[in-house]
Design a protein around this motif. Structure first.
Motif, PDB file in Angstrom:
ATOM      1  N   GLY A   1       0.705  -1.467  -0.350  1.00 30.07           N
ATOM      2  CA  GLY A   1      -0.047   0.019   0.116  1.00 30.07           C
ATOM      3  C   GLY A   1       0.880   1.127   0.052  1.00 30.07           C
ATOM      4  O   GLY A   1       0.712   2.413   0.015  1.00 30.07           O
ATOM      5  N   VAL A   2       2.118   1.319   0.205  1.00 30.10           N
ATOM      6  CA  VAL A   2       3.035   2.453   0.249  1.00 30.10           C
ATOM      7  C   VAL A   2       3.284   2.263  -1.328  1.00 30.10           C
ATOM      8  O   VAL A   2       4.728   1.454  -1.794  1.00 30.10           O
ATOM      9  N   SER A   3       3.408   3.989  -1.321  1.00 29.32           N
ATOM     10  CA  SER A   3       3.388   3.537  -3.244  1.00 29.32           C
ATOM     11  C   SER A   3       5.543   4.166  -3.200  1.00 29.32           C
ATOM     12  O   SER A   3       6.300   3.458  -4.230  1.00 29.32           O
ATOM     13  N   ALA A   4       5.497   4.601  -2.586  1.00 29.82           N
ATOM     14  CA  ALA A   4       7.190   5.833  -2.738  1.00 29.82           C
ATOM     15  C   ALA A   4       6.857   6.475  -1.628  1.00 29.82           C
ATOM     16  O   ALA A   4       6.336   7.035  -0.358  1.00 29.82           O
ATOM     17  N   MET A   5       8.172   7.034  -1.306  1.00 34.23           N
ATOM     18  CA  MET A   5       8.383   7.748  -0.156  1.00 34.23           C
ATOM     19  C   MET A   5       8.332   9.298  -0.797  1.00 34.23           C
ATOM     20  O   MET A   5       8.372   9.504  -1.978  1.00 34.23           O
ATOM     21  N   ALA A   6       7.622  10.545  -0.429  1.00 33.31           N
ATOM     22  CA  ALA A   6       7.106  11.790  -0.605  1.00 33.31           C
ATOM     23  C   ALA A   6       8.439  12.636  -0.402  1.00 33.31           C
ATOM     24  O   ALA A   6       8.897  12.576   0.788  1.00 33.31           O
TER      25      ALA A   6
ATOM     26  N   LYS B   1      12.336  12.158   8.352  1.00 34.01           N
ATOM     27  CA  LYS B   1      13.125  13.197   8.970  1.00 34.01           C
ATOM     28  C   LYS B   1      13.828  12.254  10.845  1.00 34.01           C
ATOM     29  O   LYS B   1      12.313  11.575  11.104  1.00 34.01           O
ATOM     30  N   VAL B   2      14.529  12.414  10.994  1.00 38.62           N
ATOM     31  CA  VAL B   2      14.839  11.417  12.082  1.00 38.62           C
ATOM     32  C   VAL B   2      15.782  12.589  13.350  1.00 38.62           C
ATOM     33  O   VAL B   2      16.155  13.425  13.142  1.00 38.62           O
ATOM     34  N   GLU B   3      15.428  12.419  14.200  1.00 36.75           N
ATOM     35  CA  GLU B   3      15.624  13.052  15.907  1.00 36.75           C
ATOM     36  C   GLU B   3      15.615  12.416  16.913  1.00 36.75           C
ATOM     37  O   GLU B   3      15.591  11.346  17.193  1.00 36.75           O
ATOM     38  N   VAL B   4      17.451  11.632  16.777  1.00 37.57           N
ATOM     39  CA  VAL B   4      17.813  10.957  17.850  1.00 37.57           C
ATOM     40  C   VAL B   4      18.345  11.632  19.717  1.00 37.57           C
ATOM     41  O   VAL B   4      19.087  12.510  18.898  1.00 37.57           O
ATOM     42  N   SER B   5      17.768  11.516  20.335  1.00 35.17           N
ATOM     43  CA  SER B   5      18.278  12.213  21.616  1.00 35.17           C
ATOM     44  C   SER B   5      18.370  11.496  22.827  1.00 35.17           C
ATOM     45  O   SER B   5      17.391  10.768  23.059  1.00 35.17           O
TER      46      SER B   5
ATOM     47  N   VAL C   1      10.500   9.835  14.419  1.00 36.05           N
ATOM     48  CA  VAL C   1      10.648   9.392  13.217  1.00 36.05           C
ATOM     49  C   VAL C   1       9.225  10.206  12.397  1.00 36.05           C
ATOM     50  O   VAL C   1       7.774  10.481  12.618  1.00 36.05           O
ATOM     51  N   ALA C   2       9.601  10.741  11.411  1.00 35.80           N
ATOM     52  CA  ALA C   2       8.636  11.520  10.256  1.00 35.80           C
ATOM     53  C   ALA C   2       8.740  11.070   9.078  1.00 35.80           C
ATOM     54  O   ALA C   2       9.686  11.282   8.984  1.00 35.80           O
ATOM     55  N   LEU C   3       7.703  10.411   8.683  1.00 36.57           N
ATOM     56  CA  LEU C   3       7.620   9.937   7.429  1.00 36.57           C
ATOM     57  C   LEU C   3       6.300  10.244   6.533  1.00 36.57           C
ATOM     58  O   LEU C   3       5.363  11.026   6.588  1.00 36.57           O
ATOM     59  N   SER C   4       6.654  10.692   5.546  1.00 36.44           N
ATOM     60  CA  SER C   4       6.007  11.471   3.889  1.00 36.44           C
ATOM     61  C   SER C   4       5.507  10.163   3.335  1.00 36.44           C
ATOM     62  O   SER C   4       7.251   9.966   2.638  1.00 36.44           O
TER      63      SER C   4
ATOM     64  N   ILE D   1       2.888   9.923  10.823  1.00 32.75           N
ATOM     65  CA  ILE D   1       2.939   9.619   8.815  1.00 32.75           C
ATOM     66  C   ILE D   1       1.967  10.807   9.197  1.00 32.75           C
ATOM     67  O   ILE D   1       1.143  11.247   9.510  1.00 32.75           O
ATOM     68  N   ARG D   2       2.916  11.326   7.382  1.00 32.06           N
ATOM     69  CA  ARG D   2       1.956  12.566   6.883  1.00 32.06           C
ATOM     70  C   ARG D   2       1.956  11.560   5.031  1.00 32.06           C
ATOM     71  O   ARG D   2       3.052  11.182   4.829  1.00 32.06           O
ATOM     72  N   ILE D   3       0.503  11.372   4.845  1.00 32.32           N
ATOM     73  CA  ILE D   3       0.372  11.065   3.370  1.00 32.32           C
ATOM     74  C   ILE D   3       0.174  11.951   2.909  1.00 32.32           C
ATOM     75  O   ILE D   3      -0.701  13.389   2.796  1.00 32.32           O
TER      76      ILE D   3
END
Length: 127
Positions: A40-45, A66-70, A76-79, A116-118
């Motif tokens: 169902g995931v076609s691609a990363m935006a 986008k990842v933030e490690v602390s 994690v933020a995925l588009s 996640i952001r579609i």
């Protein structure tokens, strides 16, 4: 810690052997690959700049991530671009689980958030 302008994170230190460090780009790539494994995931935006670079032949496997490690914790933020016909909440939940598991298993870091952001829907028919 930064090395050559990129952040790295120490995940293990052994005085007798040495240190293990992971670059934030590696965590981003793990997240992108894990997300793409879900049906169902076609691609990363990515943003417009990344799209233009991709068309010019430059590949960036962690676009749309986008990842933030602390302190050993990862956010994690995925588009994503979804394939038409898939249930967005169900597919998003599967992506969150897959990404969290992959990062934790491969790095030993703790994932606190997978947001996640579609960004679009791919309606192209596969042949």
């Amino acid at each position: 810690m930064e090395q050559d302008g990129k952040k790295t994170y120490t995940v293990e230190t052994n005085a007798e052997i040495g240190t293990v460090k992971i670059a934030d780009d590696v965590v981003s790539m793990i997240a992108a690959f894990a997300a793409m494994e879900v049906d169902g995931v076609s691609a990363m935006a990515g943003n417009l700049t990344m799209e233009l670079l991709g068309k010019a032949g430059f590949k960036n496997l962690n676009k749309g991530v986008k990842v933030e490690v602390s302190e050993g914790r990862v956010r994690v933020a995925l588009s994503l671009i979804m394939a038409y016909g898939y249930n967005i909440p169900v597919t998003s939940s599967q992506v969150q689980t897959r990404v969290k598991t992959a990062i934790e298993n491969m790095t030993g870091l703790t994932v606190t958030d997978v947001n996640i952001r579609i960004a679009g829907i791919n309606v192209a028919k596969d042949k």
